[in-house]
Design a protein around this motif. Sequence first.
Motif, PDB file in Angstrom:
ATOM      1  N   ALA A   5      30.640 -16.358 -15.107  1.00  0.00           N
ATOM      2  CA  ALA A   5      28.762 -16.681 -15.106  1.00  0.00           C
ATOM      3  C   ALA A   5      28.404 -15.717 -15.632  1.00  0.00           C
ATOM      4  O   ALA A   5      28.807 -14.745 -15.331  1.00  0.00           O
ATOM      5  CB  ALA A   5      27.776 -17.183 -13.926  1.00  0.00           C
ATOM      6  N   PRO A   6      26.506 -15.455 -16.712  1.00  0.00           N
ATOM      7  CA  PRO A   6      26.469 -14.280 -16.794  1.00  0.00           C
ATOM      8  C   PRO A   6      25.538 -13.658 -15.125  1.00  0.00           C
ATOM      9  O   PRO A   6      25.211 -14.322 -14.283  1.00  0.00           O
ATOM     10  CB  PRO A   6      25.569 -14.716 -17.257  1.00  0.00           C
ATOM     11  N   VAL A   7      25.464 -12.350 -15.882  1.00  0.00           N
ATOM     12  CA  VAL A   7      24.829 -11.373 -14.560  1.00  0.00           C
ATOM     13  C   VAL A   7      23.359 -11.073 -15.345  1.00  0.00           C
ATOM     14  O   VAL A   7      23.545 -10.551 -16.856  1.00  0.00           O
ATOM     15  CB  VAL A   7      25.331 -10.205 -14.415  1.00  0.00           C
ATOM     16  N   CYS A   8      22.237 -11.772 -14.976  1.00  0.00           N
ATOM     17  CA  CYS A   8      21.759 -10.714 -15.780  1.00  0.00           C
ATOM     18  C   CYS A   8      19.951 -10.901 -14.422  1.00  0.00           C
ATOM     19  O   CYS A   8      20.216 -10.912 -13.475  1.00  0.00           O
ATOM     20  CB  CYS A   8      20.181 -12.117 -15.852  1.00  0.00           C
ATOM     21  N   HIS A  26      18.529 -15.411 -21.062  1.00  0.00           N
ATOM     22  CA  HIS A  26      18.048 -15.080 -19.591  1.00  0.00           C
ATOM     23  C   HIS A  26      17.800 -13.942 -21.023  1.00  0.00           C
ATOM     24  O   HIS A  26      18.039 -13.326 -22.081  1.00  0.00           O
ATOM     25  CB  HIS A  26      19.035 -14.855 -18.569  1.00  0.00           C
ATOM     26  N   ASN A  27      17.835 -12.732 -20.247  1.00  0.00           N
ATOM     27  CA  ASN A  27      17.780 -11.059 -20.393  1.00  0.00           C
ATOM     28  C   ASN A  27      18.830 -10.727 -20.768  1.00  0.00           C
ATOM     29  O   ASN A  27      20.088 -11.543 -19.617  1.00  0.00           O
ATOM     30  CB  ASN A  27      17.365  -9.943 -19.579  1.00  0.00           C
ATOM     31  N   THR A  28      19.904  -9.683 -21.752  1.00  0.00           N
ATOM     32  CA  THR A  28      21.064  -9.340 -21.552  1.00  0.00           C
ATOM     33  C   THR A  28      21.369  -8.537 -21.350  1.00  0.00           C
ATOM     34  O   THR A  28      22.802  -8.371 -20.809  1.00  0.00           O
ATOM     35  CB  THR A  28      21.035  -8.698 -23.672  1.00  0.00           C
ATOM     36  N   ASN A  29      20.700  -7.418 -20.776  1.00  0.00           N
ATOM     37  CA  ASN A  29      21.852  -5.689 -20.014  1.00  0.00           C
ATOM     38  C   ASN A  29      20.610  -6.091 -18.033  1.00  0.00           C
ATOM     39  O   ASN A  29      20.017  -5.387 -18.812  1.00  0.00           O
ATOM     40  CB  ASN A  29      20.954  -4.466 -20.841  1.00  0.00           C
ATOM     41  N   PRO A  30      21.232  -6.055 -17.700  1.00  0.00           N
ATOM     42  CA  PRO A  30      20.923  -5.954 -16.208  1.00  0.00           C
ATOM     43  C   PRO A  30      21.468  -4.443 -16.015  1.00  0.00           C
ATOM     44  O   PRO A  30      22.121  -4.101 -16.698  1.00  0.00           O
ATOM     45  CB  PRO A  30      22.126  -6.834 -15.133  1.00  0.00           C
ATOM     46  N   PRO A  31      20.258  -4.096 -15.082  1.00  0.00           N
ATOM     47  CA  PRO A  31      19.284  -4.878 -14.378  1.00  0.00           C
ATOM     48  C   PRO A  31      17.664  -4.663 -14.836  1.00  0.00           C
ATOM     49  O   PRO A  31      16.506  -4.965 -14.570  1.00  0.00           O
ATOM     50  CB  PRO A  31      19.364  -4.137 -12.722  1.00  0.00           C
ATOM     51  N   ALA A  32      17.811  -3.700 -16.290  1.00  0.00           N
ATOM     52  CA  ALA A  32      16.252  -3.605 -16.100  1.00  0.00           C
ATOM     53  C   ALA A  32      15.998  -4.520 -17.401  1.00  0.00           C
ATOM     54  O   ALA A  32      16.285  -5.151 -17.704  1.00  0.00           O
ATOM     55  CB  ALA A  32      16.253  -2.641 -17.413  1.00  0.00           C
ATOM     56  N   GLY A  37      16.656  -8.309 -24.499  1.00  0.00           N
ATOM     57  CA  GLY A  37      17.122  -8.824 -24.985  1.00  0.00           C
ATOM     58  C   GLY A  37      16.667  -9.943 -24.747  1.00  0.00           C
ATOM     59  O   GLY A  37      17.156 -10.390 -23.293  1.00  0.00           O
ATOM     60  N   LEU A  38      17.540 -10.887 -25.391  1.00  0.00           N
ATOM     61  CA  LEU A  38      17.393 -11.986 -24.895  1.00  0.00           C
ATOM     62  C   LEU A  38      19.425 -13.083 -25.028  1.00  0.00           C
ATOM     63  O   LEU A  38      19.200 -13.371 -26.580  1.00  0.00           O
ATOM     64  CB  LEU A  38      16.720 -13.287 -25.690  1.00  0.00           C
ATOM     65  N   THR A  39      19.622 -13.481 -24.629  1.00  0.00           N
ATOM     66  CA  THR A  39      21.027 -14.159 -23.998  1.00  0.00           C
ATOM     67  C   THR A  39      21.060 -15.887 -23.989  1.00  0.00           C
ATOM     68  O   THR A  39      20.208 -16.320 -23.694  1.00  0.00           O
ATOM     69  CB  THR A  39      22.016 -13.228 -23.535  1.00  0.00           C
ATOM     70  N   ALA A  40      21.269 -16.661 -24.546  1.00  0.00           N
ATOM     71  CA  ALA A  40      21.884 -17.774 -24.267  1.00  0.00           C
ATOM     72  C   ALA A  40      23.029 -18.033 -23.815  1.00  0.00           C
ATOM     73  O   ALA A  40      24.377 -17.294 -24.393  1.00  0.00           O
ATOM     74  CB  ALA A  40      21.905 -18.817 -25.148  1.00  0.00           C
ATOM     75  N   SER A  41      23.557 -18.245 -22.881  1.00  0.00           N
ATOM     76  CA  SER A  41      24.334 -18.232 -21.578  1.00  0.00           C
ATOM     77  C   SER A  41      25.014 -20.278 -21.687  1.00  0.00           C
ATOM     78  O   SER A  41      24.272 -21.072 -21.085  1.00  0.00           O
ATOM     79  CB  SER A  41      24.541 -17.633 -20.222  1.00  0.00           C
ATOM     80  N   SER A  49      30.484 -19.035 -21.571  1.00  0.00           N
ATOM     81  CA  SER A  49      30.312 -18.738 -23.049  1.00  0.00           C
ATOM     82  C   SER A  49      29.072 -17.904 -23.090  1.00  0.00           C
ATOM     83  O   SER A  49      27.949 -18.480 -22.869  1.00  0.00           O
ATOM     84  CB  SER A  49      31.022 -18.701 -24.342  1.00  0.00           C
ATOM     85  N   SER A  50      28.646 -16.688 -23.837  1.00  0.00           N
ATOM     86  CA  SER A  50      27.488 -16.058 -24.549  1.00  0.00           C
ATOM     87  C   SER A  50      27.275 -15.982 -26.097  1.00  0.00           C
ATOM     88  O   SER A  50      28.033 -15.304 -26.293  1.00  0.00           O
ATOM     89  CB  SER A  50      27.162 -15.428 -23.584  1.00  0.00           C
ATOM     90  N   PHE A  51      25.580 -15.968 -26.096  1.00  0.00           N
ATOM     91  CA  PHE A  51      25.667 -15.458 -27.106  1.00  0.00           C
ATOM     92  C   PHE A  51      24.259 -14.701 -27.414  1.00  0.00           C
ATOM     93  O   PHE A  51      23.441 -15.456 -26.960  1.00  0.00           O
ATOM     94  CB  PHE A  51      25.671 -15.939 -28.799  1.00  0.00           C
ATOM     95  N   ALA A  52      23.908 -13.704 -28.410  1.00  0.00           N
ATOM     96  CA  ALA A  52      22.908 -13.424 -28.978  1.00  0.00           C
ATOM     97  C   ALA A  52      21.883 -14.126 -29.451  1.00  0.00           C
ATOM     98  O   ALA A  52      22.310 -14.569 -30.458  1.00  0.00           O
ATOM     99  CB  ALA A  52      23.224 -11.876 -29.205  1.00  0.00           C
ATOM    100  N   VAL A  53      19.974 -14.322 -28.686  1.00  0.00           N
ATOM    101  CA  VAL A  53      19.558 -15.400 -29.414  1.00  0.00           C
ATOM    102  C   VAL A  53      18.323 -13.687 -30.585  1.00  0.00           C
ATOM    103  O   VAL A  53      17.750 -14.938 -31.332  1.00  0.00           O
ATOM    104  CB  VAL A  53      18.680 -16.312 -28.531  1.00  0.00           C
ATOM    105  N   ASP A  54      18.820 -12.849 -30.257  1.00  0.00           N
ATOM    106  CA  ASP A  54      17.325 -11.888 -30.697  1.00  0.00           C
ATOM    107  C   ASP A  54      17.837 -11.417 -32.104  1.00  0.00           C
ATOM    108  O   ASP A  54      17.281 -11.017 -32.283  1.00  0.00           O
ATOM    109  CB  ASP A  54      16.801 -11.024 -29.727  1.00  0.00           C
ATOM    110  N   THR A  55      19.058 -11.682 -32.668  1.00  0.00           N
ATOM    111  CA  THR A  55      19.070 -11.278 -33.551  1.00  0.00           C
ATOM    112  C   THR A  55      18.790 -11.083 -35.022  1.00  0.00           C
ATOM    113  O   THR A  55      18.959 -10.644 -35.853  1.00  0.00           O
ATOM    114  CB  THR A  55      21.229 -11.595 -34.165  1.00  0.00           C
ATOM    115  N   ASN A  56      17.509 -11.909 -35.083  1.00  0.00           N
ATOM    116  CA  ASN A  56      16.871 -12.374 -36.192  1.00  0.00           C
ATOM    117  C   ASN A  56      15.799 -11.176 -36.206  1.00  0.00           C
ATOM    118  O   ASN A  56      14.427 -11.644 -36.853  1.00  0.00           O
ATOM    119  CB  ASN A  56      17.166 -13.824 -37.043  1.00  0.00           C
ATOM    120  N   ILE A  57      15.269 -11.177 -34.998  1.00  0.00           N
ATOM    121  CA  ILE A  57      13.536 -10.398 -34.935  1.00  0.00           C
ATOM    122  C   ILE A  57      13.942  -9.455 -35.848  1.00  0.00           C
ATOM    123  O   ILE A  57      14.537  -8.354 -36.350  1.00  0.00           O
ATOM    124  CB  ILE A  57      14.058  -9.856 -33.954  1.00  0.00           C
ATOM    125  N   GLY A  58      12.768  -9.331 -36.925  1.00  0.00           N
ATOM    126  CA  GLY A  58      12.762  -8.073 -38.079  1.00  0.00           C
ATOM    127  C   GLY A  58      12.161  -7.040 -37.469  1.00  0.00           C
ATOM    128  O   GLY A  58      11.385  -6.675 -36.859  1.00  0.00           O
TER     129      GLY A  58
END
Length: 201
Positions: A5-8, A26-32, A37-41, A49-58
């Motif tokens: 399970a993700p740690v966030c 949820h946020n990507t990098n705990p604990p800050a 970042g934003l991640t979908a688990s 499983s998890s993947f990044a949601v914020d890769t298309n931010i410009g």
Amino acid sequence: ATVGAPVCFGCNQLFRRSDASVVFLHNTNPPAPTVNGLTASVFAAGVWSSFAVDTNIGGGNTSNSGSSAVLDPLTDIIHCFLTTKGAGNINFVTYQQILPNNTLGVSFNFTNEFANLGTTGAIVEAMGNPVIVGDNLVWGQVPPGGSVPSVMVGTPLTNPVFTVLASPGIDTGFPGAQSSTIQPPMAFDGTTLFAVYDFLA
């Protein structure tokens, strides 16, 4: 299930898709809790499983892990608005679709502070939840001037183009005093669209 399970630090939204898989934003990098970042688990068939949601931010902006999202039950597409940070700590918004196959779909970067909607220059204040009304994505919004509660409408759902209802917004009798939570959370019962907001008397 806790194995894998993700740690966030920040728990944003949770959705159950028609195939019984669960998507957790949820946020990507705990604990800050900020600018991390934003991640979908996804929990499916007993496995995380998890993947990044914020890769298309410009524009060199970064996600501050905030999100507002809604699941389309007809397509299992999640429509997500991400809050981001740019130069000088200015806030922005990115729209991102999360597809049923756990990949990213259509995205759009609003580039003005807080959100750029072409010539409307609308401002996003709080992170009220969006709702789906027919083929429209509706999100609580503050129009130019930031003095009335309103809505932003994106249509069609497959590749939305966004517009904002101009002043007087959704309440013709609104007294006009601005509040930090003037952006209304939304609800839709199939017939009526409901909005809740507050103001400074």
